[in-house]
Every structure is written in structure tokens, then in C-alpha cells.
Write an enzyme that holds these catalytic residues in place. Structure first.
Site, PDB file in Angstrom:
ATOM      1  N   CYS A 157       7.795   3.430   5.584  1.00 52.51           N
ATOM      2  CA  CYS A 157       8.534   2.401   4.916  1.00 52.51           C
ATOM      3  C   CYS A 157       9.770   2.087   4.520  1.00 52.51           C
ATOM      4  CB  CYS A 157       7.196   1.661   3.786  1.00 52.51           C
ATOM      5  SG  CYS A 157       6.218   1.713   4.646  1.00 52.51           S
ATOM      6  N   LEU A 211       0.986  -0.656   0.094  1.00 54.64           N
ATOM      7  CA  LEU A 211      -0.225  -0.111   0.343  1.00 54.64           C
ATOM      8  C   LEU A 211       0.799   1.097  -0.338  1.00 54.64           C
ATOM      9  CD1 LEU A 211      -2.867  -1.096   2.744  1.00 54.64           C
ATOM     10  CD2 LEU A 211      -2.292  -1.353   0.231  1.00 54.64           C
TER      11      LEU A 211
END
Length: 461
Positions: free
Chosen positions: A281, A167
Site C-alpha cells: 500500500c 485495512l
């Protein structure tokens, strides 16, 4: 299908809400009582396009519920997702304490067959550790005479699955509803086959036009997630290196970007120079992959350079400011547009704006900042960054709109490429700045802005 999600952070909440939208019955667990209470009232704890409406819709329909009852959560789901945080520890490795705690909770409370899905981003081999943690609790229950635990030696009433998320913050709902791939790692044997069939059924609503589901083994699925993020981070740092060289040799990097991006082997994605990557991330996953390599006696020299380039790139705009104004910024006011690490999110984790603002304040500058959604997160993040120098915070102010931030400033720094900044009146901006000087850290504008009377410094332009 009855689905449980353990953890209601970014990944857990988006996963649960989108699965509920597809008609599944979701129960979400979190240890944070205030978060659970807010979510139960339809208040998401993150900024994500489309999420508030989808959350409210599925709460009203009864397909989505939230609880702090761990046993209830585990009992509910035929499929149990582990979607808790894996923050980096002091060595850069992923901290698995929350993942293993979730696995132990599953083992403590499960009464029937479960598919245990590892959704958190974890190092290779974590699925086996999760499996062992669940088995350990089942065996402890069996030894205590809990018939519901069965025999952890003779019959294992669960299957392990690795199902990493891909995502992008700002488009996470769309990414989940229209995935480009669904990676599912399973064990060999009947349990793995049953789990794969379950995941195919679960994801069927998102997998209709063509088969996007990629089945592989557990370790390959875990590695795929890290490899994907490491590749994207590499493209960003590579382009930033070229942009810095382009400035020195008198080349417009945007022309180069279009030229190389037209090659289908390369493409245009993640080739936009700027202030480097941030967020939860890329920085974390690059460091975790480096740590995994070190643990196995290997150096990933390209990724070492990727991280080093990214850290240096966060200071590129500061260097340009100091070259223009000198090392002492006392008496100077700088407008900052954009605080979050990327547009369409309020995420301040490792945002380049934190480095830039901190450097300006440390050199005596005054900063007036504006962001469409990240102001409150920025207040907390910057206060944390300057906890040992609280006097600097007195020189940091937040504006209610972009022009208010720019009013009377010696220069404007664009740190996040929010779309709203593109549509503002350049004549009004020029009139409100003390001098028409823009340091564009995201190449939001074109160099032709110079014809409007602006002194314009960007990245590789």
C-alpha cells in the site's frame, strides 16, 4: 443481501469473508483457478489472523461461495464490489486494466439494478471511468437488441460508489469488523441516494455503537484513501529522519517519541523508527499520488522526500554492518530474524529485508534467515530479486527456528519485529552467536541489553 466480490486478493477476500460473517450471501469471482479451488476448500492464500476460521465457518454455513463463472458472479449480487489489483505501471501510476476489465464484465452480464462499488485503491476520477466502461457495454448490448440491457441513454440500471478500504495487514479482520470509519462516495441524485441507503444497510452490523459512515462525493472518497496512506507514510519517514539525527547528536529517539507522542495533536501511532515502510500500500500509493499530481502539473515536494527517505532508510542497517566489518563481507555469516515487511503477515512486497539481504549477499556475506510465516514467500521474492545473479542464492539459507539461524553467526540482524523474538532467552542467544552483536532495525530491544554483554546497534538509540 446478495453480494458479489470480483477479485479474491487481500482486500477482496477479507471483505467477502467479513460480510458473510455478518449474514450476507457472498459469491466471489477470480480468474485464478488454483486460487478459487483452494478457497473453496477453505485454504486462504494470505496469512491473516482469524481469517482461516472465519472462512471455514462461512463456507460451511453456505453464506460464502467461490466461482470462475463471471456471468454467475455478476448476476448474483445486488451489490458488486470491484476488488482487483491496481499494481503500479512503469511511470508509478496505478494500472487500471483489471479494474476496467471488471467494469466491462459487469456491463456485459448485468440484468437488473446493481450498486457497483469500487473497493480497489484507484486514482481520483476512476469511478467515472468505471461508470463509462459499464455504460459502454450496456449500450453495445442494447444496439445488438439485448432487451435485458435496457437503454443506456434513457435509464441507467446501476449506481457507482467509491468505498475505499482502510485495512492494516495483520489486523485486517479486526479492522473490517470494528472500523474506525466507513468512507462511502456516491453520485448526486436519486441513484446516489439509493446506493447510499443500500450501503448503510450493508454496513449496519459494523456501525452500531456510533455512526462511522462518512458520506461524500466519488472523487473525495477516492482521494481520501491516497491522502490517508500518504500521511501515514510521511509520519514514518519523518520519524526515521529524526532517529538518524538523534544518533549523531547523542539522543535516544525513544524518549523523544514518547515526548512528542504525548501531545494529543500528534499521538504515538506510526512514530516508530526503523527500516522504513514496505508492503503493497504505502509505496504504491505514495508513487501513484505523486503521478496524479504530475499529471495535473503539480509537484508534491513533501511526498517526493517521503519516498526518497524511505528508500535510503532501507540501507541504514547495511551501512552499520559495513562500518563494523568493512566493505568485504566474505567469510562472514549473518543471522536475520524477520523477513515480512511487518509482523503478522507473510507479505514480502517491498519488504526492507529484501534490500538488506541482497546487499549483504552482494558483498560476499552468508545469510541464514528465519521468519515465523513468510519463509516460502521470501524464497520466491529473493529468487526473483537475484534472478540475474543466481550464485548469490547459494549463500542464502533459511532456518527452522530463530536460534538455528543465530547459531555461529557473526551478528544478528532484526528486520521484522515479530513478538516471538522478544521472549527468547538472551543468555541462550548470546551463547549461540559467534559474537554477541545485534543490529536491531526495529528497535525491538532496549539499550539496556548492553548490560547483558551484547554489542547493540539500533535506530536512533
Amino acid at each position: 443481501m446478495n453480494i458479489t466480490v470480483l477479485g479474491t486478493g487481500y482486500v477482496g477476500l477479507v471483505t467477502a469473508t467479513c460480510l458473510a460473517e455478518a449474514g450476507h450471501r457472498l459469491l466471489c469471482f477470480d480468474v485464478d483457478r488454483s486460487k478459487i479451488e483452494r478457497l473453496a476448500q477453505g485454504e486462504p492464500c494470505i496469512h491473516e489472523k482469524g481469517l482461516p476460521e472465519m472462512l471455514a465457518r462461512n463456507l460451511a454455513a453456505g453464506r460464502l461461495r467461490f466461482t470462475q463463472d463471471e456471468a454467475e458472479a455478476v448476476h448474483h449480487g445486488d451489490v458488486v464490489f470491484i476488488a482487483v489489483g491496481t499494481p503500479p505501471d512503469a511511470t508509478g501510476a496505478a494500472d487500471l486494466q483489471y479494474v476496467l476489465a471488471a467494469a466491462q464484465a459487469i456491463g456485459q452480464h448485468m440484468r437488473s439494478w446493481k450498486v457497483v462499488v469500487q473497493k480497489s485503491t484507484v486514482p481520483v476520477g476512476t469511478a467515472q471511468r468505471v461508470r463509462a466502461a459499464v455504460l459502454g457495454q450496456l449500450e453495445a448490448r442494447r444496439e445488438k437488441g439485448d432487451a435485458a440491457a435496457g437503454s443506456a441513454l434513457d435509464h441507467v440500471p446501476f449506481a457507482m460508489v467509491a468505498n475505499p478500504e482502510f485495512l492494516k495487514e495483520g489486523t485486517a479482520v479486526d479492522d473490517f469488523m470494528r472500523p474506525d470509519r466507513i468512507v462511502v462516495g456516491v453520485e448526486e441524485g436519486p441513484a446516489g441516494e439509493r446506493a447510499l441507503a443500500t450501503l448503510r444497510e450493508l454496513y449496519a452490523p459494523f456501525n452500531r455503537q456510533r455512526d462511522r459512515l462518512l458520506a461524500m462525493d466519488l472523487r473525495a472518497a477516492e482521494f481520501t484513501k491516497y491522502a490517508a496512506n500518504a500521511m501515514l507514510a510521511t509520519r514514518i519517514s519523518f520519524m526515521n529522519e529524526l532517529a538518524n539525527l538523534a544518533e549523531r547528536v547523542g539522543v535516544d529517539i525513544e524518549q523523544v517519541r514518547r515526548g512528542i507522542g504525548a501531545d494529543p495533536r500528534i499521538g504515538h501511532a506510526f512514530l516508530y523508527p526503523g527500516l522504513g515502510y514496505g508492503g503493497s500500500c504505502f509505496p504504491k500509493d505514495v508513487r501513484a499520488l505523486l503521478r496524479t499530481a504530475a499529471d495535473h502539473g503539480q509537484r508534491l515536494r513533501i511526498l517526493e522526500a517521503v519516498g526518497d527517505v524511505n528508500e535510503a532508510q532501507k540501507q541504514i542497517l547495511v551501512a552499520k554492518v559495513l562500518q563494523r566489518f568493512g566493505p568485504d563481507l566474505t567469510g562472514r555469516t549473518f543471522a536475520v530474524w524477520g523477513l515480512s515487511f511487518k509482523p503478522n503477515t507473510d507479505d514480502m512486497r517491498e519488504a526492507p529485508s529484501r534490500c538488506v539481504i541482497g546487499a549483504l549477499l552482494a558483498r560476499g556475506g552468508r545469510v541464514v534467515a528465519y521468519d515465523p510465516v513468510a519463509t516460502e514467500q521470501a524464497r520466491r521474492a529473493l529468487a526473483e530479486d537475484m534472478a540475474d545473479r543466481p550464485e548469490l542464492l547459494a549463500q542464502l539459507h533459511f532456518a527452522d527456528d530463530p536460534m538455528q539461524a543465530a547459531s555461529g553467526a557473526d551478528a544478528l540482524l532484526v528486520l521484522t519485529e515479530w513478538r516471538v523474538f522478544r521472549s527468547l532467552s538472551l543468555s541462550a542467544l548470546k551463547a549461540t552467536l559467534r559474537q554477541p552483536l545485534i543490529f536491531d532495525g526495529r528497535n525491538l530491544y532496549e539499550p539496556s541489553i548492553r548490560s547483558e554483554g551484547f554489542d547493540y546497534l539500533a535506530i536512533g538509540r
